[in-house]
Design an enzyme around this catalytic site. Structure first.
Site, PDB file in Angstrom:
ATOM      1  N   ASP A  65       0.844  -1.195   0.000  1.00 48.11           N
ATOM      2  CA  ASP A  65       0.000   0.000   0.000  1.00 48.11           C
ATOM      3  C   ASP A  65       0.878   1.244   0.000  1.00 48.11           C
ATOM      4  OD1 ASP A  65      -1.681   2.084   0.488  1.00 48.11           O
ATOM      5  OD2 ASP A  65      -2.381   1.361   2.439  1.00 48.11           O
ATOM      6  N   GLU A 144      31.944   9.220   3.093  1.00 46.53           N
ATOM      7  CA  GLU A 144      32.570   9.180   4.426  1.00 46.53           C
ATOM      8  C   GLU A 144      31.541   9.557   5.483  1.00 46.53           C
ATOM      9  OE1 GLU A 144      35.820  11.944   4.376  1.00 46.53           O
ATOM     10  OE2 GLU A 144      37.035  10.701   3.054  1.00 46.53           O
ATOM     11  N   GLU A 146      29.823  10.140   8.896  1.00 45.48           N
ATOM     12  CA  GLU A 146      30.215  10.281  10.300  1.00 45.48           C
ATOM     13  C   GLU A 146      28.972  10.091  11.180  1.00 45.48           C
ATOM     14  OE1 GLU A 146      33.864  13.476   9.702  1.00 45.48           O
ATOM     15  OE2 GLU A 146      31.859  14.257  10.006  1.00 45.48           O
ATOM     16  N   GLU A 201      36.489  10.380  15.280  1.00 43.03           N
ATOM     17  CA  GLU A 201      36.462  11.737  14.733  1.00 43.03           C
ATOM     18  C   GLU A 201      36.794  12.762  15.817  1.00 43.03           C
ATOM     19  OE1 GLU A 201      36.482  13.914  12.564  1.00 43.03           O
ATOM     20  OE2 GLU A 201      36.474  12.687  10.760  1.00 43.03           O
ATOM     21  N   GLU A 208      34.025   7.777  12.257  1.00 44.96           N
ATOM     22  CA  GLU A 208      33.876   7.733  10.802  1.00 44.96           C
ATOM     23  C   GLU A 208      34.367   6.375  10.321  1.00 44.96           C
ATOM     24  OE1 GLU A 208      35.375  11.117   8.505  1.00 44.96           O
ATOM     25  OE2 GLU A 208      36.267   9.686   7.114  1.00 44.96           O
ATOM     26  N   HIS A 257      31.005  13.524   3.641  1.00 47.03           N
ATOM     27  CA  HIS A 257      31.779  13.955   2.473  1.00 47.03           C
ATOM     28  C   HIS A 257      31.713  12.850   1.429  1.00 47.03           C
ATOM     29  CE1 HIS A 257      34.402  15.898   5.821  1.00 47.03           C
ATOM     30  NE2 HIS A 257      33.228  16.463   5.716  1.00 47.03           N
ATOM     31  N   ARG A 328      39.595  23.074   4.166  1.00 50.78           N
ATOM     32  CA  ARG A 328      38.395  22.331   4.528  1.00 50.78           C
ATOM     33  C   ARG A 328      37.181  23.226   4.762  1.00 50.78           C
ATOM     34  NH1 ARG A 328      39.826  16.784   5.876  1.00 50.78           N
ATOM     35  NH2 ARG A 328      41.988  16.648   5.231  1.00 50.78           N
ATOM     36  N   GLU A 345      36.257  15.955  -3.657  1.00 57.68           N
ATOM     37  CA  GLU A 345      35.421  15.633  -2.498  1.00 57.68           C
ATOM     38  C   GLU A 345      34.426  16.766  -2.288  1.00 57.68           C
ATOM     39  OE1 GLU A 345      36.536  14.784   2.169  1.00 57.68           O
ATOM     40  OE2 GLU A 345      37.312  16.578   1.254  1.00 57.68           O
ATOM     41  N   ARG A 347      31.964  18.388   0.343  1.00 57.54           N
ATOM     42  CA  ARG A 347      31.981  18.285   1.804  1.00 57.54           C
ATOM     43  C   ARG A 347      30.666  18.672   2.479  1.00 57.54           C
ATOM     44  NH1 ARG A 347      36.771  17.778   4.270  1.00 57.54           N
ATOM     45  NH2 ARG A 347      36.162  19.068   6.053  1.00 57.54           N
TER      46      ARG A 347
HETATM   47  N1  GLU Z   1      32.803  16.577  10.976  1.00 62.74           N
HETATM   48  C1  GLU Z   1      33.172  17.530   9.969  1.00 62.74           C
HETATM   49  C2  GLU Z   1      31.937  17.910   9.140  1.00 62.74           C
HETATM   50  O1  GLU Z   1      30.983  18.256   9.699  1.00 62.74           O
HETATM   51  C3  GLU Z   1      34.246  16.999   9.043  1.00 62.74           C
HETATM   52  C4  GLU Z   1      35.516  16.547   9.709  1.00 62.74           C
HETATM   53  C5  GLU Z   1      36.454  15.942   8.679  1.00 62.74           C
HETATM   54  O2  GLU Z   1      37.125  16.695   7.946  1.00 62.74           O
HETATM   55  O3  GLU Z   1      36.448  14.722   8.535  1.00 62.74           O
HETATM   56  O4  GLU Z   1      31.916  17.909   7.944  1.00 62.74           O
HETATM   57 MG    MG Z   2      35.630  12.944   8.798  1.00 61.39          MG
END
Ligand code: GLU
Ligand code: MG
Length: 456
Positions: A65, A144, A146, A201, A208, A257, A328, A345, A347
C-alpha cells in the site's frame, strides 16, 4: 535434475542472478527476507516475507500500500509493487543465529502497470545515472559518513552523553567505542563491504568509517545499509547511534563527504596528469556545475532543520561555495591523488540525507556543468572562515543557504535540480520539508527562553 525440471525452471522466467539468490536462501537456511526500499526522507522501509515467497517476489513483485509511505501516493492510487534487485541480496548477520538466518533484498518500486514509479528515490537516481550513461559516463562515489555513539538512560532512551572521551584518531583505552566500531566493521564486512579505514572523529563519541567507492547506485544502497548496520550493532551494545547532523552545539557535527569521479571507456574521465591538480577539463566542468547548483541541491543533501546548525563557520563543515586543494572550509576539496584515483570531495552532504536523492541531485548538477562548459574558477587557498563579506565578494564566493527554509526557496528556483528529482518527488519533498520548517519556526526553543524570559 531431469530435463523436465530444467525446463520448468527456465519457464519460471527467473534470471540467473535470481536463481542464485534462491540457492543461497536454501544453503543458508534463510527463513525471512526483508524487502527494503526508502521513502523520500530516506527512512528505510521493510516488508518481511517468508523465504518461500521470494520466488514469487522475483516473478511478479510484492504488492503493498503505497499511500502509507511518506511522499509516495494518495490513498486512491495506493496499489504499488516492490521488485527486488537480486544483486542486493545480503544475509543480515545480526539476525542470524547459526541455524536460521534473515536476509534482505533492496527493491525498486513499480506502478500497477509495471512502469517504474517516478516517486521512488532509487528510480530517481537510476534516471540521472541513465543520463550520465547516455553522455558516456559511469559515476563513482566514495562516501565518508560520520556518526555519534551515545549512551542510553536507564529507561533505554537515547541521550547526548558521548560513549567515550576520545578525540581525532585516538586509540584505546580512551576510545572505548573502538570495540563497538570493530564489531560494526566486522558486520559490514560480512555483508560484503570493503572497509578502507575507520577512525575516531574530532568530537567525543564521534566516528567515521570509510567504505570503498562504488558506482553511485551501489553507494546509495550501501549508505542505506550502513546506517541500518551501525544502528543495529549500537543497539546490541545498548548504545544509540545517530546520524543527526549536529546533535550537540558548539562541537563538530557529522558530515558525509563524498568523493566523486566519472569513468568512461578509457578509464577515469577526471584524470589529467598534465594538470596541476591532476584533473581533466571534464572534471573542472563537472565541478563548475556542482558549484553553480550547490545552493539548490543543499535542500536535498542537507534536508533537516538541524543540518543548518552544522553548516556554520568553525567546525570543519563547509559554508562557502568555492573549491580548494588544501582548505576544509570550502565546499569542494581536491585531494592529492592522480590517475585512476583523480577525484574531488564534496563536503556539504550530511548523513541525514536520502542518499539516492542527494547523489541524484549532485550528479545532475555536475552533468549540467559538463553540458554547459561551466567554469569553477580558481581554487581558494586561504581559510574562507576568516574572510569578511567584502573579501568574499572580491573572490566571487557565495554562501550556502543558512536555513532549511532558504534552501527550499533555492530548490524551487532551480529547474535543473528539480528535474533531477522529477515532478513527483520535487512536489512531495517540498511539501514535507516546508511542513517541517513551519513547525520549527513556530517552536519556541529553550535557548530563547533562557535568553529572553527574564530579560524582557
Ligand atoms: N565533521 C566535519 C563535518 O561536519 C568533518 C571533519 C572531517 O574533515 O572529517 O563535515
Ligand atoms: Mg571525517
Amino acid at each position: 535434475m531431469t530435463d523436465g525440471q530444467m525446463e520448468a525452471g527456465d519457464e519460471s522466467g527467473l534470471t540467473e542472478a535470481e536463481r542464485d539468490v534462491l540457492d543461497e536462501i536454501e544453503a543458508e537456511n534463510v527463513d525471512f527476507v526483508r524487502l527494503q526500499f526508502t521513502d523520500i526522507t530516506g527512512t528505510v522501509k521493510n516488508v518481511s516475507v517468508p523465504a518461500s515467497q521470494v520466488e514469487k517476489a522475483f516473478d511478479e513483485g510484492i504488492w503493498f500500500d503505497g499511500s502509507s509511505i511518506e511522499g509516495f501516493v494518495r490513498i486512491q492510487e495506493s496499489d504499488m509493487r516492490l521488485e527486488p534487485d537480486p544483486e542486493t541480496f545480503q544475509i543480515l548477520p545480526w539476525r542470524s543465529n547459526g541455524e536460521t538466518a534473515s536476509a534482505r533484498l533492496i527493491c525498486d518500486v513499480v506502478n500497477t502497470d509495471g512502469t517504474p514509479f517516478e516517486g521512488g528515490p532509487r528510480q530517481v537516481l537510476k534516471s540521472v545515472l541513465a543520463e550520465a550513461e547516455e553522455m558516456g559516463y559511469s559515476v563513482s562515489i566514495g562516501p565518508e559518513p560520520e556518526f555519534f555513539l551515545f549512551e542510553k538512560d536507564e529507561d533505554g532512551n537515547a541521550t547526548t552523553e558521548p560513549h567515550d572521551a576520545g578525540g581525532y584518531f585516538d586509540l584505546a583505552p580512551k576510545d572505548l567505542a573502538s570495540d563497538v566500531r570493530r564489531e560494526i566493521i566486522f558486520t559490514l564486512e560480512q555483508m560484503g563491504f570493503e572497509i578502507e579505514a575507520s577512525h575516531h572523529e574530532v568530537a567525543e563519541g564521534q566516528h567515521e568509517i570509510n567504505f570503498k567507492y562504488d558506482d553511485a547506485l551501489g553507494t546509495a544502497d550501501n549508505i542505506a545499509t550502513f546506517r541500518a548496520v551501525v544502528r543495529a550493532v549500537a543497539e546490541q551494545n545498548d548504545l544509540h547511534a545517530t546520524f543527526m547532523p549536529k546533535p550537540i552545539g558548539e562541537i563538530n557535527g557529522s558530515g558525509m563527504h563524498s568523493h566523486i569521479s566519472l569513468f568512461d571507456e578509457d578509464g577515469n574521465a577526471f584524470a589529467d596528469e598534465d594538470d596541476e591538480f591532476n584533473l581533466s577539463e571534464t572534471a573542472y566542468k563537472f565541478m563548475g556545475g556542482v558549484l553553480n547548483h550547490a545552493q539548490a541541491f543543499t535542500a536535498v543533501t542537507n534536508p533537516t532543520v538541524n543540518s543548518y546548525k552544522r553548516l556554520v563557520p568553525g567546525y570543519e563543515a563547509p559554508v562557502y561555495v568555492a573549491w580548494s586543494d588544501v582548505n576544509r572550509s570550502a565546499l569542494i576539496r581536491v585531494p592529492d591523488a592522480a590517475g585512476a584515483s583523480s577525484r574531488f570531495e564534496i563536503r556539504s552532504p550530511d548523513p541525514s540525507c536520502n542518499p539516492y536523492l542527494a547523489l541524484a541531485a549532485v550528479i545532475k548538477a555536475g552533468l549540467a556543468g559538463i553540458e554547459n562548459d561551466a567554469d569553477p574558477g580558481e581554487p581558494v587557498r586561504e581559510d574562507i572562515y576568516e574572510f569578511d563579506e567584502a573579501k568574499r565578494d572580491e573572490y566571487g564566493i557565495t554562501t550556502l543557504p543558512g536555513s532549511l527554509g532558504q534552501a527550499l526557496d533555492e530548490l524551487e528556483d532551480d529547474p535543473v535540480i528539480e528535474a533531477a528529482l522529477g515532478d513527483h518527488v520535487t512536489e512531495k519533498f517540498l511539501q514535507a520539508k516546508r511542513t517541517d520548517f513551519a513547525d520549527y519556526k513556530a517552536h519556541v526553543s529553550s535557548w530563547e527562553k533562557e535568553k529572553y524570559l527574564e530579560k524582557f
